[in-house]
Structures are given as structure tokens and as C-alpha cells.
Design an enzyme around this catalytic site. Structure first.
Site, PDB file in Angstrom:
ATOM      1  N   LYS A  34       9.234   1.702  34.783  1.00  0.00           N
ATOM      2  CA  LYS A  34      10.490   2.312  34.344  1.00  0.00           C
ATOM      3  C   LYS A  34      10.355   2.935  32.955  1.00  0.00           C
ATOM      4  O   LYS A  34      10.878   4.021  32.690  1.00  0.00           O
ATOM      5  CB  LYS A  34      11.615   1.273  34.362  1.00  0.00           C
ATOM      6  CG  LYS A  34      12.062   0.855  35.758  1.00  0.00           C
ATOM      7  CD  LYS A  34      12.561   2.040  36.560  1.00  0.00           C
ATOM      8  CE  LYS A  34      13.097   1.626  37.911  1.00  0.00           C
ATOM      9  NZ  LYS A  34      13.515   2.796  38.733  1.00  0.00           N
ATOM     10  N   ASP A  82      15.605   6.602  53.806  1.00  0.00           N
ATOM     11  CA  ASP A  82      14.888   5.362  53.501  1.00  0.00           C
ATOM     12  C   ASP A  82      13.718   5.284  54.472  1.00  0.00           C
ATOM     13  O   ASP A  82      13.604   6.121  55.377  1.00  0.00           O
ATOM     14  CB  ASP A  82      15.799   4.139  53.622  1.00  0.00           C
ATOM     15  CG  ASP A  82      15.421   3.052  52.611  1.00  0.00           C
ATOM     16  OD1 ASP A  82      14.236   2.662  52.593  1.00  0.00           O
ATOM     17  OD2 ASP A  82      16.290   2.610  51.827  1.00  0.00           O
ATOM     18  N   ILE A  83      12.873   4.274  54.303  1.00  0.00           N
ATOM     19  CA  ILE A  83      11.705   4.181  55.181  1.00  0.00           C
ATOM     20  C   ILE A  83      12.077   3.678  56.576  1.00  0.00           C
ATOM     21  O   ILE A  83      11.290   3.788  57.508  1.00  0.00           O
ATOM     22  CB  ILE A  83      10.592   3.293  54.571  1.00  0.00           C
ATOM     23  CG1 ILE A  83      11.128   1.907  54.206  1.00  0.00           C
ATOM     24  CG2 ILE A  83       9.979   3.973  53.349  1.00  0.00           C
ATOM     25  CD1 ILE A  83      10.041   0.952  53.762  1.00  0.00           C
ATOM     26  N   LEU A 136      21.827  -0.888  45.550  1.00  0.00           N
ATOM     27  CA  LEU A 136      22.628   0.157  44.910  1.00  0.00           C
ATOM     28  C   LEU A 136      22.887   1.315  45.867  1.00  0.00           C
ATOM     29  O   LEU A 136      24.004   1.835  45.957  1.00  0.00           O
ATOM     30  CB  LEU A 136      21.913   0.658  43.653  1.00  0.00           C
ATOM     31  CG  LEU A 136      22.727   1.518  42.693  1.00  0.00           C
ATOM     32  CD1 LEU A 136      23.797   0.692  41.990  1.00  0.00           C
ATOM     33  CD2 LEU A 136      21.815   2.180  41.667  1.00  0.00           C
ATOM     34  N   TYR A 156       7.147  -3.680  36.887  1.00  0.00           N
ATOM     35  CA  TYR A 156       8.379  -2.928  37.150  1.00  0.00           C
ATOM     36  C   TYR A 156       8.905  -2.303  35.858  1.00  0.00           C
ATOM     37  O   TYR A 156       9.225  -1.108  35.807  1.00  0.00           O
ATOM     38  CB  TYR A 156       9.423  -3.865  37.747  1.00  0.00           C
ATOM     39  CG  TYR A 156      10.802  -3.263  37.892  1.00  0.00           C
ATOM     40  CD1 TYR A 156      11.042  -2.232  38.788  1.00  0.00           C
ATOM     41  CD2 TYR A 156      11.874  -3.748  37.137  1.00  0.00           C
ATOM     42  CE1 TYR A 156      12.316  -1.686  38.932  1.00  0.00           C
ATOM     43  CE2 TYR A 156      13.146  -3.215  37.271  1.00  0.00           C
ATOM     44  CZ  TYR A 156      13.362  -2.182  38.172  1.00  0.00           C
ATOM     45  OH  TYR A 156      14.614  -1.647  38.307  1.00  0.00           O
TER      46      TYR A 156
END
Length: 316
Positions: free
Chosen positions: A144, A35-36, A14, A140
Site C-alpha cells: 500500500k 471479481d475472480i 468493501l 500488505y
């Protein structure tokens, strides 16, 4: 004051697409992607950031004068089941860091993506309503569902403007999927265009809610641009596109590739999908901020094939 946007998880399925849309909307210099790991050939401002490090996150927010955060980083459903405790720790720690940094710096808005993974077997399977009971069966989904409650808490307790969408499976040609149970619906198009056999990890008749990437991005932008008074739900809004099964996609793909071969070899992801809704009611999103999807299955298939052919098949 103009918005200055921070995107966490900018390299994901996304994030890759949303960053470009945010740059187009706000301006190239108004978006900081993180980001990493750094991505190659990135146009714009990029910072390497581990969102589990609250101090570094706070420093980045201060350095760039951030006013909004889009927090997209997470370990997804299928990947998450490989390391349940690690998934919970990572997903929740990142969210708490984002919420606390946003509260302390008094940011204008935070976007937190939720998922249909919050629903379990106690939710109606057809036209699942926004207020359905949440009893997720994956870590997950649990992260959420908990995250939705924390988002609402930070709004009620601190006035932090956190907004959230429950994404269904996202289908797009712009980026590769990142370890979700609905990933088959992206990979299947790559195999079709390459004229390779596809092995599906779900049963052929497993119907799930899906959404085309362009619709998902547009919904995100519309939610975040909506007036604050219009946002009536502070946990997360249901978001719907079109519901279909692997068999439905294959039927449409064979209009373009009649010889397309598919084998069904369900694995543990079938058990996850079996607990999710078959279709979603997003009437609240429609009423509160005018949401309406533009892509049905036929249009998704034609667009995916057209765009992937451009990527894979060299022009003469």
C-alpha cells in the site's frame, strides 16, 4: 459524458457494499462489477476478471466504455503474512495493470484504497498525521505504501486522476471481512447476536482506528465526486472514524447482551496491530473535501446489533 464505472474486487467486504452505492448513484447499467468468481443473484452487470491479466482488463474496459476504475482487490494484512512474496507480487501486479490500462485508455479517474497499515513504529501513535513517516511492518502495508507513491507518480507523470484513502479497520454488517488484522471488530458482533462465546486474537486493550462501513462508503464517494482542484494530496488521505479497543466494544455490547462471554488469545495479528496507530488525524480530508464521520462507537454497536438480529433471528 456520463461516468461508466468498473469495480475490481466487487465480492470483497468493501466492494459488496460500494457496488450497490455506485449503482444507486450512477445507475444500474453504468456499473460493471468484477471479481475472480461470479457472485450468486447479482443484480447488474458482472464480469469474471483476474486483474493480474492486463490484456483481459483492457478488453473489459474497452467492451464497456469504462471511464472510472475502483480497484479494491488485494490480499490483506493477516492473510498476506502467510505468503509474503506472493502477496507482494499479486497486489503490485494488479495495481500496475490498473494504472497502465487507465493511462492507455485515458480514463477520467481511478480509486486506489490504501490503509493505516502503511504506518509503522516510527509514526506517532496518537493522532497520526497525514505526512507521518511510513515504515510498514507487513507486506500488505508495504504494497500500500508503494502503491501510494505509484498513484502520485501516475498523476504527476501522466496526469492520471488517481485518488486514495487510508482506511482504518472497517466494520459493517453487509459483508464478511476478508483477512485483515481488524476483522475481530466484525466477527465479535456476529458472535454476540448468536449468543456464542467470542475468542479475540488481540489483547483487550489494543486500541485501533476504526470506521463504520456506511462512513467508509460515503467517504469514498465524496472523495471521488470532489472537484479535481480540491484534491491536494496525491498519495492518500488519512481517514478516521472512531478509535477503540476490544474491551471498549465488549463493554458496549454487554448493554445488550450482559452475559456475552469473551476470551483473549492473542496471536501473530497482535504483533501487527501493536505497530499501528491508536488514532488518526484526518484534518486534510476535512479541509480539502469536507469529510466528517457520522458514527461513533455507541452508534456502531447499536446499528450492528440491530442489523445482524434482522439477519439471524427470524421474524415471528
Amino acid at each position: 459524458m456520463k461516468a461508466k464505472v468498473l469495480v475490481i474486487g466487487a465480492n470483497g467486504q468493501l466492494g459488496t457494499v460500494l457496488v450497490k452505492e455506485l449503482q444507486h448513484h450512477h445507475g444500474l447499467d453504468k456499473v460493471v462489477a468484477t471479481d475472480i468468481r461470479k457472485t450468486h443473484n447479482f443484480k447488474g452487470t458482472f464480469e469474471v476478471l483476474d486483474a493480474t491479466n492486463r490484456i483481459h482488463l483492457s478488453e473489459v474496459v474497452s467492451k464497456h466504455g469504462i471511464t472510472q476504475i475502483y480497484h479494491l482487490a488485494a490480499i490483506l494484512s493477516a492473510k498476506g503474512e502467510e505468503n509474503p512474496l506472493g502477496t507482494w507480487d499479486l497486489n503490485m501486479k494488479m495495481l500496475f495493470n490498473v494504472l497502465e490500462v487507465a493511462r492507455i485508455h485515458e480514463l477520467d479517474k481511478v480509486f486506489f484504497p490504501s490503509s493505516i497499515a502503511v504506518f509503522g513504529e516510527d509514526a506517532p501513535w496518537v493522532n497520526t498525521p497525514n505526512n507521518a513517516f511510513l515504515n510498514p511492518a507487513t507486506v500488505y502495508g508495504m504494497s500500500k505504501a508503494a502503491g501510494e507513491q505509484w498513484a502520485q507518480y501516475y498523476f504527476l507523470r501522466y496526469g492520471l486522476d488517481v485518488r486514495s484513502l487510508r482506511y482504518p479497520g472497517v466494520i459493517g454488517y453487509q459483508s464478511l471481512p476478508g483477512g485483515g488484522t481488524t476483522d475481530y471488530a466484525v466477527d465479535i458482533f456476529h458472535k454476540a447476536v448468536l449468543e456464542e462465546e467470542f475468542v479475540c486474537f488481540l489483547n483487550e486493550d489494543t486500541t485501533l482506528p476504526m470506521i463504520f462501513m456506511d462512513d467508509a462508503i460515503r467517504a469514498t464517494m465524496e472523495l471521488m465526486e470532489a472537484p479535481k482542484k480540491n484534491i491536494k494530496i496525491r498519495t492518500a488521505y488519512n481517514l478516521a472514524g472512531s478509535s477503540f479497543s476490544p474491551e471498549d466494544i465488549v463493554t458496549e455490547i454487554r448493554n445488550y447482551y450482559p452475559e456475552f462471554m469473551v476470551k483473549y488469545e492473542p496471536d501473530f495479528r497482535q504483533d501487527i496491530a501493536a505497530r499501528w496507530p491508536k488514532s488518526i488525524s484526518d484534518v486534510e480530508a476535512s479541509l480539502d473535501w469536507g469529510w466528517k464521520p457520522e458514527y461513533d462507537l455507541k452508534r456502531i454497536v447499536s446499528t450492528m446489533i440491530e442489523k445482524l438480529k434482522e439477519q439471524y433471528i427470524p421474524h415471528e
